[in-house]
Design a protein around this motif. Structure first.
Motif, PDB file in Angstrom:
ATOM      1  N   MET A 164     -12.056 -42.809 -39.625  1.00 59.24           N
ATOM      2  CA  MET A 164     -12.689 -41.570 -40.090  1.00 59.24           C
ATOM      3  C   MET A 164     -14.047 -41.874 -40.714  1.00 59.24           C
ATOM      4  O   MET A 164     -15.026 -41.150 -40.482  1.00 59.24           O
ATOM      5  CB  MET A 164     -11.792 -40.868 -41.108  1.00 59.24           C
ATOM      6  CG  MET A 164     -12.344 -39.518 -41.583  1.00 59.24           C
ATOM      7  SD  MET A 164     -11.197 -38.604 -42.652  1.00 59.24           S
ATOM      8  CE  MET A 164     -11.247 -39.626 -44.120  1.00 59.24           C
ATOM      9  N   ASN A 165     -14.129 -42.955 -41.491  1.00 60.20           N
ATOM     10  CA  ASN A 165     -15.409 -43.334 -42.101  1.00 60.20           C
ATOM     11  C   ASN A 165     -16.440 -43.730 -41.052  1.00 60.20           C
ATOM     12  O   ASN A 165     -17.651 -43.601 -41.277  1.00 60.20           O
ATOM     13  CB  ASN A 165     -15.196 -44.487 -43.082  1.00 60.20           C
ATOM     14  CG  ASN A 165     -14.416 -44.059 -44.317  1.00 60.20           C
ATOM     15  OD1 ASN A 165     -14.397 -42.874 -44.669  1.00 60.20           O
ATOM     16  ND2 ASN A 165     -13.762 -45.004 -44.977  1.00 60.20           N
ATOM     17  N   GLU A 166     -15.945 -44.208 -39.894  1.00 59.38           N
ATOM     18  CA  GLU A 166     -16.841 -44.539 -38.774  1.00 59.38           C
ATOM     19  C   GLU A 166     -17.145 -43.319 -37.898  1.00 59.38           C
ATOM     20  O   GLU A 166     -17.869 -43.430 -36.917  1.00 59.38           O
ATOM     21  CB  GLU A 166     -16.205 -45.636 -37.912  1.00 59.38           C
ATOM     22  CG  GLU A 166     -16.028 -46.963 -38.638  1.00 59.38           C
ATOM     23  CD  GLU A 166     -15.217 -47.956 -37.808  1.00 59.38           C
ATOM     24  OE1 GLU A 166     -14.965 -47.675 -36.610  1.00 59.38           O
ATOM     25  OE2 GLU A 166     -14.848 -49.016 -38.354  1.00 59.38           O
ATOM     26  N   GLU A 167     -16.569 -42.162 -38.299  1.00 64.03           N
ATOM     27  CA  GLU A 167     -16.737 -40.891 -37.565  1.00 64.03           C
ATOM     28  C   GLU A 167     -16.199 -40.980 -36.137  1.00 64.03           C
ATOM     29  O   GLU A 167     -16.688 -40.314 -35.228  1.00 64.03           O
ATOM     30  CB  GLU A 167     -18.203 -40.433 -37.585  1.00 64.03           C
ATOM     31  CG  GLU A 167     -18.714 -40.182 -39.000  1.00 64.03           C
ATOM     32  CD  GLU A 167     -20.117 -39.601 -39.026  1.00 64.03           C
ATOM     33  OE1 GLU A 167     -20.728 -39.440 -37.942  1.00 64.03           O
ATOM     34  OE2 GLU A 167     -20.609 -39.303 -40.131  1.00 64.03           O
ATOM     35  N   LYS A 168     -15.156 -41.770 -35.980  1.00 66.23           N
ATOM     36  CA  LYS A 168     -14.448 -41.839 -34.695  1.00 66.23           C
ATOM     37  C   LYS A 168     -13.218 -40.946 -34.834  1.00 66.23           C
ATOM     38  O   LYS A 168     -12.101 -41.398 -35.083  1.00 66.23           O
ATOM     39  CB  LYS A 168     -14.072 -43.288 -34.378  1.00 66.23           C
ATOM     40  CG  LYS A 168     -15.292 -44.180 -34.164  1.00 66.23           C
ATOM     41  CD  LYS A 168     -14.893 -45.631 -33.881  1.00 66.23           C
ATOM     42  CE  LYS A 168     -16.128 -46.505 -33.646  1.00 66.23           C
ATOM     43  NZ  LYS A 168     -15.774 -47.927 -33.404  1.00 66.23           N
ATOM     44  N   TRP A 169     -13.458 -39.642 -34.635  1.00 69.34           N
ATOM     45  CA  TRP A 169     -12.474 -38.631 -35.014  1.00 69.34           C
ATOM     46  C   TRP A 169     -11.167 -38.747 -34.228  1.00 69.34           C
ATOM     47  O   TRP A 169     -10.082 -38.678 -34.813  1.00 69.34           O
ATOM     48  CB  TRP A 169     -13.069 -37.234 -34.856  1.00 69.34           C
ATOM     49  CG  TRP A 169     -14.431 -37.084 -35.459  1.00 69.34           C
ATOM     50  CD1 TRP A 169     -15.582 -36.743 -34.820  1.00 69.34           C
ATOM     51  CD2 TRP A 169     -14.796 -37.281 -36.840  1.00 69.34           C
ATOM     52  NE1 TRP A 169     -16.649 -36.711 -35.687  1.00 69.34           N
ATOM     53  CE2 TRP A 169     -16.191 -37.037 -36.948  1.00 69.34           C
ATOM     54  CE3 TRP A 169     -14.100 -37.645 -37.986  1.00 69.34           C
ATOM     55  CZ2 TRP A 169     -16.883 -37.132 -38.143  1.00 69.34           C
ATOM     56  CZ3 TRP A 169     -14.788 -37.740 -39.187  1.00 69.34           C
ATOM     57  CH2 TRP A 169     -16.158 -37.493 -39.258  1.00 69.34           C
TER      58      TRP A 169
ATOM     59  N   CYS B 251     -10.694 -34.389 -39.819  1.00 72.04           N
ATOM     60  CA  CYS B 251     -11.204 -34.999 -38.583  1.00 72.04           C
ATOM     61  C   CYS B 251     -11.313 -33.966 -37.461  1.00 72.04           C
ATOM     62  O   CYS B 251     -12.295 -33.947 -36.708  1.00 72.04           O
ATOM     63  CB  CYS B 251     -10.298 -36.143 -38.146  1.00 72.04           C
ATOM     64  SG  CYS B 251     -10.367 -37.580 -39.243  1.00 72.04           S
TER      65      CYS B 251
ATOM     66  N   SER C 284     -14.324 -31.725 -38.271  1.00 75.35           N
ATOM     67  CA  SER C 284     -15.578 -32.449 -38.015  1.00 75.35           C
ATOM     68  C   SER C 284     -15.810 -32.588 -36.515  1.00 75.35           C
ATOM     69  O   SER C 284     -16.945 -32.434 -36.029  1.00 75.35           O
ATOM     70  CB  SER C 284     -15.529 -33.837 -38.662  1.00 75.35           C
ATOM     71  OG  SER C 284     -15.412 -33.738 -40.066  1.00 75.35           O
ATOM     72  N   SER C 285     -14.752 -32.841 -35.770  1.00 80.62           N
ATOM     73  CA  SER C 285     -14.860 -32.944 -34.312  1.00 80.62           C
ATOM     74  C   SER C 285     -15.290 -31.617 -33.711  1.00 80.62           C
ATOM     75  O   SER C 285     -16.116 -31.567 -32.785  1.00 80.62           O
ATOM     76  CB  SER C 285     -13.515 -33.380 -33.727  1.00 80.62           C
ATOM     77  OG  SER C 285     -13.576 -33.457 -32.322  1.00 80.62           O
TER      78      SER C 285
ATOM     79  N   GLU D 136     -19.006 -31.091 -34.311  1.00 76.28           N
ATOM     80  CA  GLU D 136     -19.781 -31.927 -33.388  1.00 76.28           C
ATOM     81  C   GLU D 136     -19.803 -31.308 -31.990  1.00 76.28           C
ATOM     82  O   GLU D 136     -20.835 -31.298 -31.312  1.00 76.28           O
ATOM     83  CB  GLU D 136     -19.173 -33.337 -33.319  1.00 76.28           C
ATOM     84  CG  GLU D 136     -19.620 -34.255 -34.428  1.00 76.28           C
ATOM     85  CD  GLU D 136     -19.239 -35.702 -34.168  1.00 76.28           C
ATOM     86  OE1 GLU D 136     -18.686 -35.993 -33.076  1.00 76.28           O
ATOM     87  OE2 GLU D 136     -19.483 -36.553 -35.040  1.00 76.28           O
TER      88      GLU D 136
END
Length: 414
Positions: A300-305, A332, A335-336, A339
């Motif tokens: 999640m911190n790497e934004e790999k949802w 997540c 946020s996804s 995006e």
């Protein structure tokens, strides 16, 4: 003339040497009269003077003074149960410590080769007989000083006791008494050493304590925290982590070892190392929900949802009421969705109904997780689901649901 001067110097040196050894005899007389303080004062210069011919004898007499002082007070203490007379406990226990310390120093000089290069110890047998059962006095001395918050002297007494059977005096003694409380004292010594930040001795006496199978767990606690608090080099860190991992593998049901590793990697500022460790953990114990939670948090911190959601779902599968993971999975998804909306919008920020429905589909998934978090944590003790859920209903233009959330958190209506 030159010869006369040399003879004079030799005579002076001999006089000085005899004078130093005379101090030893004088101290013995004073001690025999019970004037221990004056005896110590008289003999002290002879202990370190290069003019003292027989250092072993000087230190032997020095030890005798303290042993006699201790014995006299100990005898008075025993009689006090009947006579009720006061006795000097502080002096008694100080004398116990000094008696054994100085006996060790005497033995050190007693083992030095004579003028013919031979070692002929004169005082060892007496020391063995005298101090063979003296350990209890040192234990009691340590207890006395510890109760009076004198940790330095408490440690001094207990260390002397713990080390006694491994000193040169007793190293070859086969029938050294076995004290049933020996490992209790080694533990207290390790614990107090740790408390006073003497980490080397904390490790030393904890390792000694660990020789007793019944005290291995307690000893390992001290070993772990002594190593942890004293990490200064990379090698220290490697040693600490290796120890915790070994204990974790040996006791997988004890959460504290996992928690210690989690704390270490969380503060190590090394995401690669942490991920490697978490991958190891996921193989060792796939039923540990915290492993999947941490892996999900990293993604999640790497934004790999998508990867984060999959890992959070594994954590929730193991622990269905893991509200923090449920909440984070909702984050997540939302946020996804945002995006995806940015990706599908045109250069003016407009989006077609068809594309908006794709975004709504993802937002609805986020809603589902947030609603579960709300049901599990209605008081928002673990996570504040009100604001993100309000965002979702605002996005969906669901005014009724927005009002429900405003009733929970009135600040959202402003």
């Amino acid at each position: 003339m030159k010869k006369l001067m040399m003879m004079a110097l030799m005579a002076a040196a001999a006089t000085t040497a005899f004078a130093q050894d005379a101090l030893v005899k004088e101290a013995k007389k004073l001690a025999g009269k019970g004037d221990f303080a004056e005896a110590v004062k008289v003999i002290t210069p002879a202990l370190t003077s290069s003019e003292t011919l027989d250092k072993a004898a000087a230190w032997h007499q020095y030890s005798d003074i303290f042993y006699a002082q201790h014995s006299g007070i100990a005898e008075a203490a025993a009689k006090s149960a009947i006579t009720h007379e006061a006795y000097d406990t502080l002096t008694m226990y100080n004398a116990a410590i000094k008696a054994w310390e100085t006996a060790l120093k005497c033995d050190e000089f007693d083992l030095q080769p004579n003028e013919k290069g031979k070692v002929k110890p004169r005082f060892r047998n007496e020391a063995q007989n005298r101090y063979k059962i003296f350990g209890v006095q040192l234990v009691q001395a340590g207890q006395f000083f510890y109760q009076h918050k004198d940790n330095d002297n408490a440690l001094k007494a207990w260390k002397l006791y713990c080390d006694m059977k491994n000193t040169p005096i007793f190293a070859e003694v086969q029938d050294f008494p076995k004290d049933p409380f020996f490992y209790d004292i080694t533990y207290y010594t390790a614990f107090l050493s740790y408390q006073t930040k003497d980490y080397d001795n904390a490790v030393k006496y904890a390792q000694l304590t660990a020789e007793n199978p019944e005290k291995v767990e307690d000893a390992n606690e001290i070993l772990l925290f002594a190593k942890k608090d004293n990490m200064q080099t990379k090698e220290d860190s490697v040693s600490y982590v290796a120890m915790v991992k070994d204990l974790h593998k040996a006791h997988p049901d004890q959460e504290r070892y996992f928690n210690l590793l989690m704390d270490y990697y969380s503060h190590a500022n090394n995401p690669v190392a942490m991920n490697e460790w978490l991958n190891e953990e996921s193989q060792i114990n796939p039923q540990n929900s915290m492993v999947w939670a941490l892996m999900g948090e990293n993604k999640m911190n790497e934004e790999k949802w998508d990867e984060a959601i999959a890992l959070y779902d594994k954590a929730i599968e193991v622990k269905p009421d893991f509200v923090q993971c449920i909440f984070n999975a909702g984050r997540c998804y939302y946020s996804s969705a945002m995006e995806l909306q940015n990706k599908l919008a045109d250069k003016n920020g407009m989006i077609t109904n068809e594309n908006r429905n794709k975004v709504v589909e993802v937002v609805k998934k986020a809603e589902g997780y947030y609603v579960r978090a709300k049901e599990l944590d209605p008081d928002r003790a673990a996570c504040n689901w009100a604001y993100p859920l309000y965002q979702i209903y605002y996005f969906l233009k669901d005014n009724d649901k927005m009002k429900e959330i405003e009733a929970v958190d009135p600040s959202l209506a402003q």
